[in-house]
Write a protein that holds these residues in place. Structure first.
Motif, PDB file in Angstrom:
ATOM      1  N   LEU A 184      -0.097  26.417  -8.635  1.00  0.00           N
ATOM      2  CA  LEU A 184       0.105  24.963  -8.645  1.00  0.00           C
ATOM      3  C   LEU A 184      -0.580  24.383  -9.863  1.00  0.00           C
ATOM      4  CD1 LEU A 184      -0.347  23.852  -4.932  1.00  0.00           C
ATOM      5  CD2 LEU A 184       1.771  24.089  -6.229  1.00  0.00           C
ATOM      6  N   GLN A 185       0.125  23.533 -10.574  1.00  0.00           N
ATOM      7  CA  GLN A 185      -0.432  22.910 -11.766  1.00  0.00           C
ATOM      8  C   GLN A 185      -1.063  21.577 -11.400  1.00  0.00           C
ATOM      9  OE1 GLN A 185      -0.514  24.316 -14.799  1.00  0.00           O
ATOM     10  NE2 GLN A 185       0.439  26.123 -13.858  1.00  0.00           N
ATOM     11  N   PRO A 186      -2.160  21.216 -12.045  1.00  0.00           N
ATOM     12  CA  PRO A 186      -2.766  19.911 -11.777  1.00  0.00           C
ATOM     13  C   PRO A 186      -1.779  18.799 -12.075  1.00  0.00           C
ATOM     14  CG  PRO A 186      -4.239  21.296 -13.073  1.00  0.00           C
ATOM     15  CD  PRO A 186      -2.943  22.012 -13.040  1.00  0.00           C
ATOM     16  N   ILE A 187      -1.911  17.737 -11.336  1.00  0.00           N
ATOM     17  CA  ILE A 187      -1.034  16.583 -11.529  1.00  0.00           C
ATOM     18  C   ILE A 187      -1.296  15.964 -12.883  1.00  0.00           C
ATOM     19  CG2 ILE A 187      -0.404  14.296 -10.684  1.00  0.00           C
ATOM     20  CD1 ILE A 187      -1.124  15.194  -7.920  1.00  0.00           C
ATOM     21  N   LEU A 219       0.840  -1.199   0.000  1.00  0.00           N
ATOM     22  CA  LEU A 219       0.000   0.000   0.000  1.00  0.00           C
ATOM     23  C   LEU A 219       0.876   1.249   0.000  1.00  0.00           C
ATOM     24  CD1 LEU A 219      -2.837  -0.948   2.533  1.00  0.00           C
ATOM     25  CD2 LEU A 219      -3.192  -0.253   0.156  1.00  0.00           C
ATOM     26  N   LEU A 220       1.917   1.231   0.839  1.00  0.00           N
ATOM     27  CA  LEU A 220       2.827   2.368   0.914  1.00  0.00           C
ATOM     28  C   LEU A 220       3.592   2.546  -0.393  1.00  0.00           C
ATOM     29  CD1 LEU A 220       4.130   4.628   2.587  1.00  0.00           C
ATOM     30  CD2 LEU A 220       5.796   2.933   3.424  1.00  0.00           C
ATOM     31  N   LEU A 221       4.048   1.440  -0.977  1.00  0.00           N
ATOM     32  CA  LEU A 221       4.809   1.501  -2.221  1.00  0.00           C
ATOM     33  C   LEU A 221       3.968   2.075  -3.364  1.00  0.00           C
ATOM     34  CD1 LEU A 221       7.349   0.869  -3.850  1.00  0.00           C
ATOM     35  CD2 LEU A 221       6.474  -1.467  -4.169  1.00  0.00           C
ATOM     36  N   THR A 222       2.740   1.581  -3.516  1.00  0.00           N
ATOM     37  CA  THR A 222       1.876   2.090  -4.593  1.00  0.00           C
ATOM     38  C   THR A 222       1.514   3.548  -4.359  1.00  0.00           C
ATOM     39  OG1 THR A 222      -0.053   1.165  -3.413  1.00  0.00           O
ATOM     40  CG2 THR A 222       0.889  -0.151  -5.206  1.00  0.00           C
ATOM     41  N   PHE A 223       1.349   3.932  -3.087  1.00  0.00           N
ATOM     42  CA  PHE A 223       1.044   5.329  -2.769  1.00  0.00           C
ATOM     43  C   PHE A 223       2.209   6.233  -3.142  1.00  0.00           C
ATOM     44  CE2 PHE A 223       1.557   8.831   0.281  1.00  0.00           C
ATOM     45  CZ  PHE A 223       0.404   9.567   0.005  1.00  0.00           C
ATOM     46  N   VAL A 224       3.433   5.857  -2.735  1.00  0.00           N
ATOM     47  CA  VAL A 224       4.615   6.685  -2.990  1.00  0.00           C
ATOM     48  C   VAL A 224       4.850   6.860  -4.487  1.00  0.00           C
ATOM     49  CG1 VAL A 224       7.133   6.781  -2.788  1.00  0.00           C
ATOM     50  CG2 VAL A 224       5.746   6.146  -0.806  1.00  0.00           C
ATOM     51  N   VAL A 225       4.742   5.762  -5.240  1.00  0.00           N
ATOM     52  CA  VAL A 225       5.016   5.817  -6.675  1.00  0.00           C
ATOM     53  C   VAL A 225       3.943   6.608  -7.423  1.00  0.00           C
ATOM     54  CG1 VAL A 225       5.273   4.445  -8.788  1.00  0.00           C
ATOM     55  CG2 VAL A 225       6.339   3.674  -6.655  1.00  0.00           C
ATOM     56  N   SER A 226       2.663   6.319  -7.137  1.00  0.00           N
ATOM     57  CA  SER A 226       1.572   6.916  -7.926  1.00  0.00           C
ATOM     58  C   SER A 226       1.203   8.330  -7.506  1.00  0.00           C
ATOM     59  CB  SER A 226       0.322   6.024  -7.860  1.00  0.00           C
ATOM     60  OG  SER A 226      -0.176   5.960  -6.533  1.00  0.00           O
ATOM     61  N   SER A 227       1.626   8.762  -6.309  1.00  0.00           N
ATOM     62  CA  SER A 227       1.267  10.105  -5.847  1.00  0.00           C
ATOM     63  C   SER A 227       2.299  11.162  -6.239  1.00  0.00           C
ATOM     64  CB  SER A 227       1.088  10.120  -4.321  1.00  0.00           C
ATOM     65  OG  SER A 227       2.303   9.791  -3.661  1.00  0.00           O
ATOM     66  N   ARG A 228       3.426  10.725  -6.785  1.00  0.00           N
ATOM     67  CA  ARG A 228       4.430  11.689  -7.250  1.00  0.00           C
ATOM     68  C   ARG A 228       3.881  12.446  -8.468  1.00  0.00           C
ATOM     69  NH1 ARG A 228      10.013   8.847  -8.234  1.00  0.00           N
ATOM     70  NH2 ARG A 228      10.638  11.051  -8.373  1.00  0.00           N
ATOM     71  N   ARG A 229       4.203  13.718  -8.552  1.00  0.00           N
ATOM     72  CA  ARG A 229       3.666  14.546  -9.635  1.00  0.00           C
ATOM     73  C   ARG A 229       4.110  14.048 -11.001  1.00  0.00           C
ATOM     74  NH1 ARG A 229       1.131  18.877  -7.596  1.00  0.00           N
ATOM     75  NH2 ARG A 229       1.631  19.519  -5.467  1.00  0.00           N
ATOM     76  N   VAL A 230       5.328  13.517 -11.068  1.00  0.00           N
ATOM     77  CA  VAL A 230       5.838  13.044 -12.363  1.00  0.00           C
ATOM     78  C   VAL A 230       5.104  11.798 -12.854  1.00  0.00           C
ATOM     79  CG1 VAL A 230       8.140  14.011 -12.018  1.00  0.00           C
ATOM     80  CG2 VAL A 230       7.640  11.707 -11.186  1.00  0.00           C
TER      81      VAL A 230
END
Length: 341
Positions: free
Chosen positions: A338-341, A249-260
């Motif tokens: 701030l630009q949308p993700i 859960l933490l891994l998917t959150f960290v990867v997918s929540s990054r703006r890039v």
């Protein structure tokens, strides 16, 4: 009244406990040749009914809006059907050096091979307010992929302990899984208006049938000489399952929540639940087919039986936290500069 409402809400988990106790008390009922006749009622009728029910209830028209979000779909399916099983395999290389029951460890590998569930990931995504359409699509599409990919993964990582040839395994999968699913979708086209009006309890129907399958599975175990489960091994496996769920859960959150990453906060919610949840409804019948006749089948099924309620309970606990994060991120995106993700 509070207790009754609680029982109604958690009836399936209570049902799992009751059918396991029943199997322990009188296992002969669910054995081959017994009163239940599992060689017919379970292997063919019950499994086929679950997937016919899935085909009948699956609202394919709801998935069209999410169909073109290809990058999200690739991320979820690659994580759950490629990264997840290989990561668990690497973890098991370390755990095999311990004294944990080897059949419970093999069961952990079967969990990694399972597709996402049709219901729980969608329910939790909706509870948070995430991208529900993406969750519906990925749960349904992942379940469809799992029909073909999961048996291959099980055979790749564990091999088939059954005497049934490889071709026979997949012919039975087609007859009891693919064909009923297609037939259910075909029937839905004819009675769609009636289904939308009456809203039959599809989830409850599948859950009741699944309890019957779990009962039969444990009857076989308790009738064998390997019925005992090392309590320490079981406790350690429960902790390992919780660790795996939290880590992923933490891994998917960290990867997918990054703006890039290009995903919105609502997308991240759907990704977290769809990529880390595993299906018990599809999983148990597939294990019954691929490992037919294996005396250790129920021990291998235990981690999946633990993982299913654990993912729902853990997800429910995290809903307020994830909702708060998503709402704060969405508000921040609307601020000037701030630009949308």
């Amino acid at each position: 009244m509070g207790l009754v409402a609680r029982i109604r809400k958690e009836w399936f988990i209570i049902g799992i406990i009751l059918v396991i106790i029943s199997a322990k008390v009188e296992p002969r009922v669910g054995l081959k040749g017994g009163a239940l006749r599992p060689e017919v009622t379970i292997s063919y009728v019950a499994v086929s009914l679950i997937f016919f029910n899935s085909g009948l209830s699956l609202k394919t028209e709801e998935l069209t809006s999410a169909l073109l979000h290809v990058r999200l779909h690739v991320f979820v399916q690659s994580f759950t059907l490629i990264f997840f099983p290989f990561a668990v395999w690497l973890l098991l290389q370390l755990l095999q050096l311990t004294s944990i029951n080897q059949w419970l460890l093999r069961g952990l590998q079967t969990v990694g091979c399972m597709p996402p569930p049709v219901s729980s990931a969608v329910i939790l995504t909706k509870a948070v307010g995430g991208n529900e359409a993406a969750a519906i699509f990925n749960s349904a599409f992942g379940s469809f992929l799992g029909i073909f990919v999961t048996p291959l993964l099980l055979l790749l990582f564990l091999g088939s302990s059954s005497s049934v040839p490889f071709s026979s395994i997949f012919s039975q999968l087609f007859m009891t899984v693919v064909a009923p699913l297609i037939f259910g979708q075909a029937c839905r086209r004819w009675i769609r208006e009636w289904l939308d009006r009456k809203k039959p309890p599809f989830g409850s129907i599948s859950s009741v049938v699944l309890l019957l399958i779990i009962y039969s599975t444990f009857c076989e175990t308790f009738a064998s000489s390997n019925a005992s489960i090392d309590q320490l091994s079981l406790l350690l496996v429960c902790f390992i399952i919780l660790f795996v769920q939290l880590s992923f859960l933490l891994l998917t959150f960290v990867v997918s929540s990054r703006r890039v990453s290009g995903f919105t906060p609502a997308d991240t919610v759907a990704i977290m639940f769809c990529a880390t949840h595993k299906s018990l409804t599809l999983g148990i019948p597939m294990l019954k087919i691929v490992f037919a006749g294996d005396e250790h089948l129920s021990l291998m099924s235990v981690p999946l039986l633990v993982y299913h309620p654990a993912q729902i309970l853990l997800g429910s606990v995290l809903v307020p936290t994830i909702r708060g994060w998503m709402q704060n991120r969405q508000k921040a995106m609307k601020l000037p500069g701030l630009q949308p993700i």
